[in-house]
Write a protein that holds these residues in place. Structure first.
Motif, PDB file in Angstrom:
ATOM      1  N   SER A   1      45.636 -32.559  27.154  1.00 37.41           N
ATOM      2  CA  SER A   1      45.571 -33.710  28.053  1.00 37.41           C
ATOM      3  C   SER A   1      44.634 -33.457  29.226  1.00 37.41           C
ATOM      4  CB  SER A   1      46.982 -34.036  28.553  1.00 37.41           C
ATOM      5  OG  SER A   1      46.958 -35.116  29.447  1.00 37.41           O
TER       6      SER A   1
ATOM      7  N   ARG B   1      44.226 -33.270  36.609  1.00 43.70           N
ATOM      8  CA  ARG B   1      45.199 -34.276  36.192  1.00 43.70           C
ATOM      9  C   ARG B   1      45.322 -34.304  34.668  1.00 43.70           C
ATOM     10  NH1 ARG B   1      43.071 -38.763  33.794  1.00 43.70           N
ATOM     11  NH2 ARG B   1      40.797 -39.042  33.948  1.00 43.70           N
ATOM     12  N   ARG B   2      46.427 -34.834  34.187  1.00 38.03           N
ATOM     13  CA  ARG B   2      46.624 -35.046  32.764  1.00 38.03           C
ATOM     14  C   ARG B   2      46.190 -36.470  32.415  1.00 38.03           C
ATOM     15  NH1 ARG B   2      52.249 -32.256  30.803  1.00 38.03           N
ATOM     16  NH2 ARG B   2      51.485 -33.178  28.861  1.00 38.03           N
ATOM     17  N   SER B   3      45.427 -36.599  31.351  1.00 38.14           N
ATOM     18  CA  SER B   3      44.965 -37.920  30.923  1.00 38.14           C
ATOM     19  C   SER B   3      46.136 -38.776  30.461  1.00 38.14           C
ATOM     20  CB  SER B   3      43.949 -37.777  29.786  1.00 38.14           C
ATOM     21  OG  SER B   3      43.638 -39.044  29.243  1.00 38.14           O
ATOM     22  N   ARG B   4      46.026 -40.070  30.716  1.00 33.61           N
ATOM     23  CA  ARG B   4      47.020 -41.012  30.214  1.00 33.61           C
ATOM     24  C   ARG B   4      46.672 -41.510  28.818  1.00 33.61           C
ATOM     25  NH1 ARG B   4      48.213 -44.919  35.500  1.00 33.61           N
ATOM     26  NH2 ARG B   4      48.997 -43.273  36.900  1.00 33.61           N
ATOM     27  N   ASN B   5      45.490 -41.146  28.337  1.00 33.09           N
ATOM     28  CA  ASN B   5      45.038 -41.625  27.031  1.00 33.09           C
ATOM     29  C   ASN B   5      45.437 -40.670  25.904  1.00 33.09           C
ATOM     30  OD1 ASN B   5      43.654 -44.010  27.956  1.00 33.09           O
ATOM     31  ND2 ASN B   5      42.087 -42.640  28.812  1.00 33.09           N
TER      32      ASN B   5
END
Length: 278
Positions: free
Chosen positions: A75, A7-11
């Motif tokens: 990410s 997954r790609r981080s949202r941070n």
């Protein structure tokens, strides 16, 4: 590094489309920034002189496919650090982990630790708990420093996240206090131990993402650590290495502590401050 399906981080805060540098700092806040910037190694001289070369008008631009790929890569690597430390903290340290934000920028930007440019390299600012990265640094790392491979780039991100780990554990503020009470040589020596600990913690991360590693990945990280050693960089600049000026450690030290973290997989093995002759 096998990142397909990760997954790609949202941070992630991507500033590369906008030329807006951010708000300035003044008054008492600037005094705090001076201390933090000295500790973080960020040059804020232009700000202290009342000049802000990073201030720009609001502009928008399209990102190139290469820049988009760099963002996706960063990410996903950040997401792996969140997964690792989100597990290691409660299991080994008895506490919860609050991850940092990764700021992607192009050319120049600002942080509470001062102005930054691609030339400063990636850094972590404890004042806003964010790591800063000009994604063009990946190209510099590969072409100019000879640290090739995606895991070399991943190691750079993991190293800055490791500084956040140190901040979460109270190590950064304690070292800052000690630095303020030291002379320049002693302060540099403390910073070396801090950076080597971050290298070791990067190795801990690498151990815990072992299932995502490909053949040669660990060697890519070790090579990157060697290529950004103080002695190597000073020699590359045509200077005789001056150990009293080192702030990150020698190539041998950096690679050695990364290996220590990787072999142990435990933060407890990364106490560089208790180690003799690091």
């Amino acid at each position: 590094m096998r990142l397909k399906g990760i997954r790609r981080s949202r941070n992630v805060e991507d500033r590369r489309r906008s030329g807006k540098a951010g708000a300035g700092i003044g008054g008492v806040g600037l005094l705090v920034v001076v201390v933090i910037a000295y500790f973080a190694g960020v040059d804020i001289t232009p700000l202290l002189q009342g000049q802000d070369p990073f201030a720009q008008g609001e502009t928008q631009r399209e990102l190139s496919p290469e820049e988009e790929r760099a963002a996706a890569f960063a990410s996903r690597v950040l997401a792996t650090t969140e997964a690792v430390w989100g597990q290691v903290f409660p299991e080994q340290l008895g506490r919860e982990y609050d991850p940092p934000v990764l700021v992607l920028f192009s050319g120049v930007t600002q942080s509470p630790c001062g102005g930054a440019s691609g030339a400063t390299g990636p850094f972590y600012c404890p004042a806003d708990r964010k790591a800063y990265l000009d994604t063009a640094f990946f190209e510099t790392l590969s072409r100019q420093l000879g640290a090739k491979g995606d895991f070399a780039a991943a190691y750079v991100i993991a190293h800055e996240v490791a500084h956040h780990v140190q901040n979460e554990l109270g190590i950064l503020p304690e070292v800052n206090r000690m630095r303020q009470a030291s002379d320049k040589v002693q302060a540099n020596a403390l910073t070396v131990r801090l950076e080597l600990q971050a290298d070791c913690l990067s190795g801990v991360w690498a151990r815990n993402v072992d299932g995502l590693l490909e053949p040669g990945d660990v060697e890519e990280a070790l090579n990157a650590a060697r290529r950004i050693g103080d002695d190597y960089l000073q020699e590359r600049a045509g200077r005789v290495p001056q150990p009293h000026t080192f702030t990150h450690g020698t190539s041998k030290q950096r690679a050695g502590w990364f290996a220590t973290g990787y072999e142990s997989g435990e933060p407890g093995a990364c106490d560089t401050f208790a180690a003799d002759g690091i």
